[in-house]
Design an enzyme around this catalytic site. Structure first.
Site, PDB file in Angstrom:
ATOM      1  N   PRO A  65      26.858 -47.210  56.001  1.00 27.16           N
ATOM      2  CA  PRO A  65      26.502 -48.433  56.696  1.00 27.16           C
ATOM      3  C   PRO A  65      27.544 -49.481  56.071  1.00 27.16           C
ATOM      4  O   PRO A  65      27.926 -49.205  54.709  1.00 27.16           O
ATOM      5  CB  PRO A  65      25.007 -48.818  56.337  1.00 27.16           C
ATOM      6  CG  PRO A  65      24.498 -47.642  55.858  1.00 27.16           C
ATOM      7  CD  PRO A  65      25.567 -47.009  55.364  1.00 27.16           C
ATOM      8  N   HIS A  66      27.844 -50.431  56.550  1.00 26.43           N
ATOM      9  CA  HIS A  66      28.924 -51.468  56.054  1.00 26.43           C
ATOM     10  C   HIS A  66      28.640 -52.786  56.857  1.00 26.43           C
ATOM     11  O   HIS A  66      28.383 -52.772  58.014  1.00 26.43           O
ATOM     12  CB  HIS A  66      30.191 -51.089  55.810  1.00 26.43           C
ATOM     13  CG  HIS A  66      30.901 -50.728  57.165  1.00 26.43           C
ATOM     14  ND1 HIS A  66      30.440 -49.191  57.693  1.00 26.43           N
ATOM     15  CD2 HIS A  66      31.589 -51.187  58.064  1.00 26.43           C
ATOM     16  CE1 HIS A  66      31.208 -48.972  58.691  1.00 26.43           C
ATOM     17  NE2 HIS A  66      31.890 -50.267  58.958  1.00 26.43           N
TER      18      HIS A  66
END
Length: 154
Positions: A65-66
């Site tokens: 995730p980012h």
């Protein structure tokens, strides 16, 4: 760029389980708040917004995730191990137990992409992931991650 420049020892955590992706993001946001001073609500919102574009589960039990966020000065991360893997909508449909979350400044370009590539390359190594999964001690997890990256660079 090295993992040790992105990840602080206190940003490595082990959780028993997460009931949903949003719940996992809330846990990650708490770690990001404690270790980096990020606002938890803004962090969850940024991660959920990015995830709505497409799942960040890259396969083999790993998610990356980012998000780009206001107030973030440089790319930084949070590493989470889940004792009980969870559905993440990954490309290979396998549950996720390793999540390396990256946060970048809103205007970050190349730095954000280099960090994503570095983390992706590192966690693509199955022997490394096996070693991570065999250790649920936060200090050891940090050492494994930063050691592995140093060895790859040599």
């Amino acid at each position: 760029m090295e993992l040790s420049s992105i990840l602080k020892p206190e940003a490595v955590k082990v959780f028993a389980a997460a009931s949903s992706k949003k719940r996992l993001f809330q846990e990650i946001a708490e770690v990001a708040h404690t270790s980096h001073g990020f606002d938890p609500q803004s962090t969850v919102e940024a991660l959920m917004e990015r995830e709505s574009l497409g799942p960040t589960g890259v396969g083999h039990g790993v998610a990356l995730p980012h998000a780009r966020m206001a107030g973030v000065e440089h790319v930084t991360g949070v590493f989470v191990m889940l004792e009980k893997p969870m559905d993440f909508g990954s490309v290979d449909r396998q549950p996720v137990d390793i999540a390396f979350t990256l946060f970048a400044p809103e205007e970050a370009g190349v730095e954000h992409l280099k960090a994503l590539a570095l983390v992706s390359r590192t966690l693509r190594e199955q022997p490394l992931c096996t070693k991570l999964r065999a250790n649920l001690d936060q200090t050891k997890l940090y050492a494994i991650l930063t050691e592995a990256q140093s060895v790859q660079a040599a």
